[in-house]
Design a protein around this motif. Sequence first.
Motif, short mmCIF file in Angstrom:
data_model
loop_
_atom_site.label_atom_id
_atom_site.label_comp_id
_atom_site.label_asym_id
_atom_site.label_seq_id
_atom_site.Cartn_x
_atom_site.Cartn_y
_atom_site.Cartn_z
N GLU A 161 0.84 -1.19 0.00
CA GLU A 161 0.00 0.00 0.00
C GLU A 161 0.88 1.25 0.00
N GLU A 162 0.51 2.22 -0.83
CA GLU A 162 1.33 3.41 -0.95
C GLU A 162 0.44 4.59 -1.35
N PRO A 163 0.86 5.82 -1.00
CA PRO A 163 0.07 7.00 -1.37
C PRO A 163 -0.02 7.15 -2.89
N CYS A 164 -1.19 7.56 -3.38
CA CYS A 164 -1.36 7.73 -4.82
C CYS A 164 -2.02 9.06 -5.15
N GLY A 165 -2.02 10.01 -4.19
CA GLY A 165 -2.41 11.38 -4.48
C GLY A 165 -3.91 11.60 -4.57
N ILE A 166 -4.26 12.86 -4.90
CA ILE A 166 -5.66 13.24 -4.96
C ILE A 166 -6.36 12.72 -6.22
N TYR A 167 -5.58 12.29 -7.21
CA TYR A 167 -6.18 11.74 -8.42
C TYR A 167 -6.31 10.21 -8.36
N ARG A 168 -5.80 9.60 -7.29
CA ARG A 168 -5.82 8.14 -7.13
C ARG A 168 -5.22 7.48 -8.38
N ILE A 169 -3.98 7.81 -8.66
CA ILE A 169 -3.29 7.29 -9.84
C ILE A 169 -2.66 5.95 -9.48
N SER A 170 -3.13 4.89 -10.09
CA SER A 170 -2.57 3.57 -9.83
C SER A 170 -1.23 3.41 -10.57
N HIS A 171 -0.52 2.38 -10.21
CA HIS A 171 0.79 2.13 -10.84
C HIS A 171 0.62 1.81 -12.32
N VAL A 172 -0.42 1.04 -12.67
CA VAL A 172 -0.66 0.71 -14.08
C VAL A 172 -1.05 1.96 -14.86
N TYR A 173 -1.90 2.81 -14.27
CA TYR A 173 -2.28 4.08 -14.89
C TYR A 173 -1.03 4.92 -15.18
N TRP A 174 -0.16 5.01 -14.20
CA TRP A 174 1.08 5.78 -14.36
C TRP A 174 1.95 5.21 -15.47
N GLN A 175 2.05 3.88 -15.54
CA GLN A 175 2.86 3.25 -16.60
C GLN A 175 2.29 3.55 -17.99
N ASP A 176 0.95 3.52 -18.12
CA ASP A 176 0.34 3.81 -19.42
C ASP A 176 0.61 5.26 -19.84
N ALA A 177 0.48 6.18 -18.90
CA ALA A 177 0.71 7.58 -19.23
C ALA A 177 2.18 7.88 -19.45
#
Length: 263
Positions: A161-177
């Motif tokens: 479990e880790e902080p993902c900010g106010i946009y709730r950006i998942s690790h997979v979401y971040w990898q895609d972007a």
Amino acid sequence: MEPSCSSSVAELAKYSEDNVETDESKVVEHQEYAEALSMSGESRKRKRWTRRSCCTRQVLSTGAIFIALLLIIGAIYMHLRQKHHLGRLHINLKDREQVEVLEEDFPMVTVAGVDAQTPPITKFQPPPTSSPEPSAKCLACMATTATDNIPAICRNRGRPEEPCGIYRISHVYWQDALRIIDPDDSLAQDYGRCVVDVQCAERIVRSYVQRYGGEDCNGDGRIECRDHVRLHMSGPGGCHRQEPLGSLSERRLENCLKYRGIT
């Protein structure tokens, strides 16, 4: 009178001995008969048990053979239904000569040749897209819909479990972007640091919408902020299927759009 009495006594004793011998022989015969009955009962039980075990073995053997036949038939069916689109594993015999010819015709390319033919890249340029970029107001509504502007904790697959900010950006979401993010953006390359930084997280969200946007997520014939929010919340698959948001997220979105003056 005395001789007759003694003879009678002798005869009585002899008769008693005969009766005793007869009784003993009858007892022996009864015992032998009982033993014979017992042995016959045990043999019958053994025969019944043998018959039952044989029947059980036959049933199990028949079931195993039937299951094996079903597996063989299923394997044959799956083999016949297999599609020939798995790349090099399914090259037709008539196409092998063409493949060999193509492999022979490919010229040898060296690093020096690539450097001489490829112009140097001086600045990162994201790929063009037809999706309108979300405005600052729309980004605010995306954060409101996702977390109500409260920094969230994400449970990413294979990660703690880790902080993902106010946009709730998942690790997979971040990898895609990240695929269309400037590689020189060192902060964006670090998931843990970027998603909790508001400006860096906005760059990730904009890149995600830029990559997957351009589709009407709610079926109203327009691509606007509502579509960006649904794409952000449900991903490109949910956007394509026009999946509705949850009641809480929908209420947050509509209240934010109304407050921000977004129609």
